[in-house]
Design a protein around this motif. Sequence first.
Motif, PDB file in Angstrom:
ATOM      1  N   GLY A  55      -7.153  -4.464  12.099  1.00  0.00           N
ATOM      2  CA  GLY A  55      -7.160  -3.224  12.872  1.00  0.00           C
ATOM      3  C   GLY A  55      -6.124  -2.251  12.355  1.00  0.00           C
ATOM      4  O   GLY A  55      -6.369  -1.037  12.251  1.00  0.00           O
ATOM      5  N   SER A  56      -4.943  -2.769  11.989  1.00  0.00           N
ATOM      6  CA  SER A  56      -3.882  -1.923  11.442  1.00  0.00           C
ATOM      7  C   SER A  56      -4.255  -1.382  10.062  1.00  0.00           C
ATOM      8  O   SER A  56      -3.968  -0.224   9.740  1.00  0.00           O
ATOM      9  CB  SER A  56      -2.579  -2.728  11.357  1.00  0.00           C
ATOM     10  OG  SER A  56      -1.546  -1.959  10.796  1.00  0.00           O
ATOM     11  N   VAL A  57      -4.893  -2.212   9.231  1.00  0.00           N
ATOM     12  CA  VAL A  57      -5.315  -1.766   7.900  1.00  0.00           C
ATOM     13  C   VAL A  57      -6.248  -0.566   8.016  1.00  0.00           C
ATOM     14  O   VAL A  57      -6.096   0.447   7.317  1.00  0.00           O
ATOM     15  CB  VAL A  57      -6.001  -2.907   7.131  1.00  0.00           C
ATOM     16  CG1 VAL A  57      -6.720  -2.364   5.886  1.00  0.00           C
ATOM     17  CG2 VAL A  57      -4.979  -3.964   6.710  1.00  0.00           C
ATOM     18  N   PHE A  58      -7.226  -0.661   8.915  1.00  0.00           N
ATOM     19  CA  PHE A  58      -8.202   0.416   9.048  1.00  0.00           C
ATOM     20  C   PHE A  58      -7.612   1.669   9.691  1.00  0.00           C
ATOM     21  O   PHE A  58      -8.019   2.787   9.362  1.00  0.00           O
ATOM     22  CB  PHE A  58      -9.404  -0.061   9.874  1.00  0.00           C
ATOM     23  CG  PHE A  58     -10.416  -0.828   9.079  1.00  0.00           C
ATOM     24  CD1 PHE A  58     -11.136  -0.219   8.065  1.00  0.00           C
ATOM     25  CD2 PHE A  58     -10.650  -2.170   9.337  1.00  0.00           C
ATOM     26  CE1 PHE A  58     -12.075  -0.920   7.327  1.00  0.00           C
ATOM     27  CE2 PHE A  58     -11.590  -2.886   8.611  1.00  0.00           C
ATOM     28  CZ  PHE A  58     -12.300  -2.260   7.599  1.00  0.00           C
ATOM     29  N   SER A  59      -6.656   1.496  10.593  1.00  0.00           N
ATOM     30  CA  SER A  59      -6.150   2.656  11.326  1.00  0.00           C
ATOM     31  C   SER A  59      -4.878   3.251  10.718  1.00  0.00           C
ATOM     32  O   SER A  59      -4.651   4.457  10.811  1.00  0.00           O
ATOM     33  CB  SER A  59      -5.872   2.274  12.787  1.00  0.00           C
ATOM     34  OG  SER A  59      -4.884   1.264  12.869  1.00  0.00           O
ATOM     35  N   GLN A  60      -4.055   2.406  10.078  1.00  0.00           N
ATOM     36  CA  GLN A  60      -2.766   2.881   9.602  1.00  0.00           C
ATOM     37  C   GLN A  60      -2.541   2.694   8.104  1.00  0.00           C
ATOM     38  O   GLN A  60      -1.551   3.167   7.562  1.00  0.00           O
ATOM     39  CB  GLN A  60      -1.642   2.155  10.359  1.00  0.00           C
ATOM     40  CG  GLN A  60      -1.695   2.356  11.861  1.00  0.00           C
ATOM     41  CD  GLN A  60      -0.627   1.569  12.595  1.00  0.00           C
ATOM     42  OE1 GLN A  60       0.468   1.362  12.075  1.00  0.00           O
ATOM     43  NE2 GLN A  60      -0.937   1.116  13.789  1.00  0.00           N
ATOM     44  N   GLY A  61      -3.429   1.973   7.430  1.00  0.00           N
ATOM     45  CA  GLY A  61      -3.246   1.729   6.009  1.00  0.00           C
ATOM     46  C   GLY A  61      -2.496   0.434   5.759  1.00  0.00           C
ATOM     47  O   GLY A  61      -2.357  -0.403   6.652  1.00  0.00           O
ATOM     48  N   TRP A  62      -1.982   0.250   4.554  1.00  0.00           N
ATOM     49  CA  TRP A  62      -1.334  -1.005   4.179  1.00  0.00           C
ATOM     50  C   TRP A  62      -0.309  -0.734   3.082  1.00  0.00           C
ATOM     51  O   TRP A  62      -0.301   0.324   2.463  1.00  0.00           O
ATOM     52  CB  TRP A  62      -2.383  -1.996   3.670  1.00  0.00           C
ATOM     53  CG  TRP A  62      -3.138  -1.474   2.468  1.00  0.00           C
ATOM     54  CD1 TRP A  62      -2.815  -1.635   1.144  1.00  0.00           C
ATOM     55  CD2 TRP A  62      -4.316  -0.676   2.478  1.00  0.00           C
ATOM     56  NE1 TRP A  62      -3.713  -0.989   0.346  1.00  0.00           N
ATOM     57  CE2 TRP A  62      -4.653  -0.385   1.133  1.00  0.00           C
ATOM     58  CE3 TRP A  62      -5.131  -0.156   3.492  1.00  0.00           C
ATOM     59  CZ2 TRP A  62      -5.761   0.376   0.782  1.00  0.00           C
ATOM     60  CZ3 TRP A  62      -6.230   0.604   3.141  1.00  0.00           C
ATOM     61  CH2 TRP A  62      -6.538   0.864   1.799  1.00  0.00           C
ATOM     62  N   ASP A  63       0.559  -1.728   2.879  1.00  0.00           N
ATOM     63  CA  ASP A  63       1.487  -1.676   1.754  1.00  0.00           C
ATOM     64  C   ASP A  63       1.298  -2.938   0.926  1.00  0.00           C
ATOM     65  O   ASP A  63       0.409  -3.748   1.204  1.00  0.00           O
ATOM     66  CB  ASP A  63       2.942  -1.511   2.224  1.00  0.00           C
ATOM     67  CG  ASP A  63       3.388  -2.637   3.152  1.00  0.00           C
ATOM     68  OD1 ASP A  63       2.915  -3.782   2.986  1.00  0.00           O
ATOM     69  OD2 ASP A  63       4.198  -2.372   4.043  1.00  0.00           O
ATOM     70  N   GLU A  64       2.130  -3.143  -0.069  1.00  0.00           N
ATOM     71  CA  GLU A  64       1.904  -4.235  -1.014  1.00  0.00           C
ATOM     72  C   GLU A  64       2.071  -5.620  -0.380  1.00  0.00           C
ATOM     73  O   GLU A  64       1.555  -6.610  -0.903  1.00  0.00           O
ATOM     74  CB  GLU A  64       2.866  -4.104  -2.198  1.00  0.00           C
ATOM     75  CG  GLU A  64       4.340  -4.178  -1.828  1.00  0.00           C
ATOM     76  CD  GLU A  64       5.246  -3.988  -3.038  1.00  0.00           C
ATOM     77  OE1 GLU A  64       6.375  -4.484  -2.992  1.00  0.00           O
ATOM     78  OE2 GLU A  64       4.802  -3.343  -4.013  1.00  0.00           O
ATOM     79  N   ASP A  65       2.786  -5.689   0.752  1.00  0.00           N
ATOM     80  CA  ASP A  65       3.003  -6.981   1.391  1.00  0.00           C
ATOM     81  C   ASP A  65       1.952  -7.317   2.453  1.00  0.00           C
ATOM     82  O   ASP A  65       1.890  -8.459   2.923  1.00  0.00           O
ATOM     83  CB  ASP A  65       4.385  -7.021   2.060  1.00  0.00           C
ATOM     84  CG  ASP A  65       5.505  -7.013   1.041  1.00  0.00           C
ATOM     85  OD1 ASP A  65       5.307  -7.582  -0.055  1.00  0.00           O
ATOM     86  OD2 ASP A  65       6.574  -6.446   1.330  1.00  0.00           O
ATOM     87  N   THR A  66       1.139  -6.343   2.833  1.00  0.00           N
ATOM     88  CA  THR A  66       0.207  -6.544   3.937  1.00  0.00           C
ATOM     89  C   THR A  66      -0.709  -7.738   3.702  1.00  0.00           C
ATOM     90  O   THR A  66      -0.780  -8.665   4.516  1.00  0.00           O
ATOM     91  CB  THR A  66      -0.647  -5.276   4.159  1.00  0.00           C
ATOM     92  OG1 THR A  66       0.201  -4.179   4.485  1.00  0.00           O
ATOM     93  CG2 THR A  66      -1.642  -5.499   5.296  1.00  0.00           C
ATOM     94  N   PHE A  67      -1.431  -7.721   2.576  1.00  0.00           N
ATOM     95  CA  PHE A  67      -2.413  -8.764   2.328  1.00  0.00           C
ATOM     96  C   PHE A  67      -1.755 -10.082   1.920  1.00  0.00           C
ATOM     97  O   PHE A  67      -2.309 -11.159   2.154  1.00  0.00           O
ATOM     98  CB  PHE A  67      -3.414  -8.308   1.271  1.00  0.00           C
ATOM     99  CG  PHE A  67      -4.255  -7.150   1.725  1.00  0.00           C
ATOM    100  CD1 PHE A  67      -5.187  -7.322   2.726  1.00  0.00           C
ATOM    101  CD2 PHE A  67      -4.088  -5.887   1.174  1.00  0.00           C
ATOM    102  CE1 PHE A  67      -5.973  -6.258   3.173  1.00  0.00           C
ATOM    103  CE2 PHE A  67      -4.856  -4.816   1.612  1.00  0.00           C
ATOM    104  CZ  PHE A  67      -5.796  -5.005   2.615  1.00  0.00           C
ATOM    105  N   ARG A  68      -0.570 -10.003   1.329  1.00  0.00           N
ATOM    106  CA  ARG A  68       0.149 -11.226   0.980  1.00  0.00           C
ATOM    107  C   ARG A  68       0.494 -12.011   2.246  1.00  0.00           C
ATOM    108  O   ARG A  68       0.345 -13.236   2.300  1.00  0.00           O
ATOM    109  CB  ARG A  68       1.406 -10.902   0.191  1.00  0.00           C
ATOM    110  CG  ARG A  68       2.130 -12.145  -0.344  1.00  0.00           C
ATOM    111  CD  ARG A  68       3.355 -11.796  -1.166  1.00  0.00           C
ATOM    112  NE  ARG A  68       3.016 -10.952  -2.318  1.00  0.00           N
ATOM    113  CZ  ARG A  68       3.343  -9.681  -2.441  1.00  0.00           C
ATOM    114  NH1 ARG A  68       4.015  -9.072  -1.483  1.00  0.00           N
ATOM    115  NH2 ARG A  68       3.005  -8.986  -3.514  1.00  0.00           N
TER     116      ARG A  68
END
Length: 267
Positions: A55-68
């Motif tokens: 939900g955060s990825v779709f609404s706020q984006g991500w950084d390099e650590d998000t998916f890790r």
Amino acid sequence: MCNHYTSFVIRSKMKIIVAGCPKTGTKSVNAALKRLGFSVFDFVEHLYCLEEEWGSVFSQGWDEDTFRKMYQDVDAAVDLPASLFWEQIHEAFPDAKIILTVRDSEEAWFRSFENHFRRLDSHFLARVLQFVEILLQRKTGLLLSRSYKFGFDVDRALFRRRTPMNESVLKMRYRSHNDRVVQKAPADKLLVFNCKEGWAPLCDFLGAPTPEEAFPHKNVKGEVIEETARHPIGLVYQKEIVTSLIVCVTKLAVGLSFLFYFVAYII
């Protein structure tokens, strides 16, 4: 449920990213990877265990650590919404191998994709769950719908009897997605795979022994809807939905009772 589920997961960095579009044999590859001993997050796990994160990825984006952080404890990611972000996930796990699942042709893929949605549109349980999810403001089903909208421009609205589809746009999305994977993925870490090829290319690519049984073929006729309903996480989710609905109905009944009492008292 997810804490219990992931307690059985092998604690290791991600090894495999299945970057193929939905309806390219992803459920078959899921079963094959599990047979080879890999722990797998498919769309059920993505959306239930990582509901807040996606939900955060779709609404706020991500950084390099998000998916890790999201996938550090699993071996493989399959299907939506992860397959749409295969490139970003690979940046988090640069040693991971990438499997691009494909169909015989984009025409074959579109027909399968279309049939899946026609079955979904006519499935009573799927419609009821979608309505209840919106009523209760649950994110899980909404995230899946958002994934289809984000990746394929397919908007599955609640009160439409048939999900509208643009065949030309969908084929273009399928073709451009596959082309980007082939162009951007490191050649030594990429396998373009059709499930009709069976165990040999998959096991060679992963360095795994070839099982004696036939390669699994899942969701051939759209039975993924029923299989999802029987999935351990699916069963827990349905129980949560029913419990939440009962609580809401109870609160509504109590509220109406007080309202009727108040009106009767005034009158």
